[in-house]
Design a protein around this motif. Structure first.
Motif, PDB file in Angstrom:
ATOM      1  N   GLU A 141     -10.231   6.660  -3.755  1.00 48.62           N
ATOM      2  CA  GLU A 141     -10.285   6.855  -5.365  1.00 48.62           C
ATOM      3  C   GLU A 141     -11.370   5.946  -5.689  1.00 48.62           C
ATOM      4  OE1 GLU A 141      -6.206   6.688  -6.796  1.00 48.62           O
ATOM      5  OE2 GLU A 141      -5.217   7.973  -5.375  1.00 48.62           O
ATOM      6  N   VAL A 142     -11.628   4.891  -5.476  1.00 45.95           N
ATOM      7  CA  VAL A 142     -12.559   4.046  -6.053  1.00 45.95           C
ATOM      8  C   VAL A 142     -13.875   5.065  -6.299  1.00 45.95           C
ATOM      9  CG1 VAL A 142     -14.066   1.978  -5.968  1.00 45.95           C
ATOM     10  CG2 VAL A 142     -11.488   1.840  -5.408  1.00 45.95           C
ATOM     11  N   ARG A 143     -14.261   5.410  -5.167  1.00 43.85           N
ATOM     12  CA  ARG A 143     -15.450   6.481  -4.948  1.00 43.85           C
ATOM     13  C   ARG A 143     -15.181   7.547  -5.873  1.00 43.85           C
ATOM     14  NH1 ARG A 143     -20.298   8.435  -3.695  1.00 43.85           N
ATOM     15  NH2 ARG A 143     -20.369  10.553  -2.806  1.00 43.85           N
ATOM     16  N   ALA A 144     -14.265   8.114  -5.961  1.00 47.27           N
ATOM     17  CA  ALA A 144     -13.825   9.447  -6.831  1.00 47.27           C
ATOM     18  C   ALA A 144     -14.022   8.887  -8.271  1.00 47.27           C
ATOM     19  CB  ALA A 144     -12.591   9.992  -6.416  1.00 47.27           C
ATOM     20  N   ALA A 145     -13.467   7.932  -8.609  1.00 48.91           N
ATOM     21  CA  ALA A 145     -13.377   7.371 -10.043  1.00 48.91           C
ATOM     22  C   ALA A 145     -14.957   7.204 -10.637  1.00 48.91           C
ATOM     23  CB  ALA A 145     -12.760   6.081 -10.224  1.00 48.91           C
ATOM     24  N   VAL A 196     -17.671   8.710  -9.245  1.00 49.21           N
ATOM     25  CA  VAL A 196     -18.133  10.150  -9.370  1.00 49.21           C
ATOM     26  C   VAL A 196     -17.649  10.898 -10.446  1.00 49.21           C
ATOM     27  CG1 VAL A 196     -18.245  12.119  -7.831  1.00 49.21           C
ATOM     28  CG2 VAL A 196     -18.485   9.864  -6.787  1.00 49.21           C
ATOM     29  N   LEU A 197     -16.459  10.862 -10.765  1.00 49.28           N
ATOM     30  CA  LEU A 197     -16.087  11.772 -11.806  1.00 49.28           C
ATOM     31  C   LEU A 197     -16.150  11.034 -13.218  1.00 49.28           C
ATOM     32  CD1 LEU A 197     -12.657  12.881 -10.093  1.00 49.28           C
ATOM     33  CD2 LEU A 197     -14.836  14.161 -10.456  1.00 49.28           C
ATOM     34  N   GLY A 198     -16.873   9.836 -13.465  1.00 51.08           N
ATOM     35  CA  GLY A 198     -16.960   9.318 -14.618  1.00 51.08           C
ATOM     36  C   GLY A 198     -16.058   8.369 -15.151  1.00 51.08           C
ATOM     37  N   GLY A 199     -14.917   8.095 -14.614  1.00 49.54           N
ATOM     38  CA  GLY A 199     -13.831   7.364 -14.960  1.00 49.54           C
ATOM     39  C   GLY A 199     -14.224   5.922 -14.736  1.00 49.54           C
ATOM     40  N   LEU A 200     -15.086   5.445 -13.875  1.00 52.05           N
ATOM     41  CA  LEU A 200     -15.234   4.034 -13.700  1.00 52.05           C
ATOM     42  C   LEU A 200     -16.764   3.865 -13.806  1.00 52.05           C
ATOM     43  CD1 LEU A 200     -14.461   1.040 -12.592  1.00 52.05           C
ATOM     44  CD2 LEU A 200     -14.695   2.077 -10.165  1.00 52.05           C
ATOM     45  N   PRO A 201     -17.467   3.040 -14.709  1.00 52.05           N
ATOM     46  CA  PRO A 201     -18.879   2.995 -14.705  1.00 52.05           C
ATOM     47  C   PRO A 201     -19.247   2.643 -13.466  1.00 52.05           C
ATOM     48  CG  PRO A 201     -17.674   1.715 -16.540  1.00 52.05           C
ATOM     49  CD  PRO A 201     -16.585   2.148 -15.644  1.00 52.05           C
ATOM     50  N   ARG A 202     -20.717   3.293 -12.985  1.00 51.95           N
ATOM     51  CA  ARG A 202     -20.994   3.023 -11.697  1.00 51.95           C
ATOM     52  C   ARG A 202     -21.491   1.555 -11.233  1.00 51.95           C
ATOM     53  NH1 ARG A 202     -25.381   5.688 -10.593  1.00 51.95           N
ATOM     54  NH2 ARG A 202     -25.040   6.168  -8.398  1.00 51.95           N
ATOM     55  N   GLU A 203     -21.770   0.833 -12.483  1.00 49.52           N
ATOM     56  CA  GLU A 203     -22.429  -0.532 -12.247  1.00 49.52           C
ATOM     57  C   GLU A 203     -21.241  -1.767 -12.167  1.00 49.52           C
ATOM     58  OE1 GLU A 203     -22.447   0.436 -16.708  1.00 49.52           O
ATOM     59  OE2 GLU A 203     -23.106   1.420 -14.963  1.00 49.52           O
ATOM     60  N   GLU A 204     -19.827  -1.019 -12.280  1.00 51.31           N
ATOM     61  CA  GLU A 204     -18.591  -1.914 -12.321  1.00 51.31           C
ATOM     62  C   GLU A 204     -17.735  -1.587 -10.881  1.00 51.31           C
ATOM     63  OE1 GLU A 204     -16.756  -1.471 -16.008  1.00 51.31           O
ATOM     64  OE2 GLU A 204     -18.393  -2.237 -17.192  1.00 51.31           O
ATOM     65  N   VAL A 205     -18.355  -1.001 -10.146  1.00 53.80           N
ATOM     66  CA  VAL A 205     -17.593  -0.600  -8.706  1.00 53.80           C
ATOM     67  C   VAL A 205     -17.156  -1.762  -8.174  1.00 53.80           C
ATOM     68  CG1 VAL A 205     -17.494   0.722  -6.779  1.00 53.80           C
ATOM     69  CG2 VAL A 205     -18.275   1.595  -8.800  1.00 53.80           C
ATOM     70  N   SER A 206     -18.403  -2.950  -8.058  1.00 53.72           N
ATOM     71  CA  SER A 206     -17.883  -3.999  -7.146  1.00 53.72           C
ATOM     72  C   SER A 206     -16.727  -4.892  -7.782  1.00 53.72           C
ATOM     73  CB  SER A 206     -19.162  -4.881  -7.122  1.00 53.72           C
ATOM     74  OG  SER A 206     -19.022  -6.060  -6.486  1.00 53.72           O
TER      75      SER A 206
END
Length: 294
Positions: free
Chosen positions: A206-210, A212-222
């Motif tokens: 779900e971290v990946r999906a979040a 990809v779908l724009g629910g989690l900023p890509r620079e804040e995944v870590s």
């Protein structure tokens, strides 16, 4: 107090050494010559270089870490838990005259098979500086240690740090991500998810999906992933040890990691006392040096 000694923390990738006289550190050295990075040198050659000019004839040297593993200089046996703290100074492995390696600790039960090497010295120091029923030692492989005043009863290892690194750098979760940035809000969001949901494995994709779908900023995944993993770890381990949250636990870590674990434990209702890892290590070595001198 012994008049002088040399303390060496010799891990897989680095070696750090400190020279003490009359309880005061008078010099310190560091090298990348960990036991897996000797570059063709023998362990004794590296040892002679790092202690050059320090050793007088009777100066004791105490070494901890992977130097005592089967990849190191000489194997220092693991002491099975329950293990008295005093046994760490009573069962040293001699390498040269007045040069010893501190033993590791192990647990071998049907429901728990574990080893530690290097952290036992920090643990001894933490027991001296900030006694607690539970010691948490975050890092690549986080140790959760149950102990009383005299004895290390049990410990478990959680590979949170290594798992974060592998998922972010070598799995689909981190594929194609931009440079990551610090984000307390993303960490805290992951932390709440990790604490409140025991089903970690489905949450990872779900971290990946979040993102990809724009629910989690890509620079804040870590940061979100860090919170998710630490929250899940803290919730699982405090449940396992069934702690009384009226008694503070002791964290042994650098400031960056300790902040993350303090936040997680606070959300779970636990108070923490924080010790710097180097401070705990030096206190542990000092305790063993004094026991050897006496």
């Amino acid at each position: 107090m012994t008049s002088g000694y040399i303390a060496i923390d010799w891990g897989s990738t680095n070696l750090r050494a400190w020279h003490y006289r009359d309880g005061v550190c008078v010099d310190s050295r560091q090298t990348a010559a960990g036991v897996t990075r000797l570059n063709g040198k023998s362990p004794q050659a590296v040892f002679d270089e790092v202690t050059h000019g320090w050793r007088e004839q009777d100066t004791p040297v105490l070494m901890a870490g992977m130097v005592g593993s089967n990849a190191g200089w000489k194997i220092a046996p693991y002491l099975p838990c329950p293990a008295p703290f005093a046994s760490l100074s009573q069962q040293l492995t001699p390498v040269l005259d007045k040069v010893w390696i501190i033993p590791g600790l192990s647990v071998q039960h049907d429901d728990n098979c574990n080893v530690m090497r290097g952290e036992e010295t920090q643990l001894l120091g933490a027991k001296t500086l900030s006694p607690a029923p539970l010691y948490i030692m975050p890092g690549t492989h986080c140790k959760w240690v149950h102990a009383d005043e005299r004895t290390v009863q049990d410990f478990r290892t959680v590979m949170t740090g290594e798992l974060h690194h592998l998922l972010l750098n070598y799995s689909l979760i981190g594929a194609g991500l931009p440079e990551q940035k610090e984000s307390f809000s993303a960490f805290n969001a992951g932390l709440e998810r990790g604490i409140n949901d025991r089903d970690l494995l489905p949450r990872l994709f779900e971290v990946r999906a979040a993102h990809v779908l724009g629910g989690l900023p890509r620079e804040e995944v870590s940061e979100f992933l860090s919170g998710l993993l630490i929250g899940n770890e803290a919730a699982a381990m405090t449940r396992h040890y069934a702690l009384d949250n009226q008694q503070p636990v002791t964290l042994v870590a650098n400031p960056s990691l300790s902040r993350r674990y303090v936040t997680a434990l606070s959300l779970l209702g636990f108070r923490t006392k924080v010790l710097d890892g180097d401070e705990a290590f030096q206190a542990g070595i000092r305790s063993i040096a004094n026991a050897v001198a006496n």
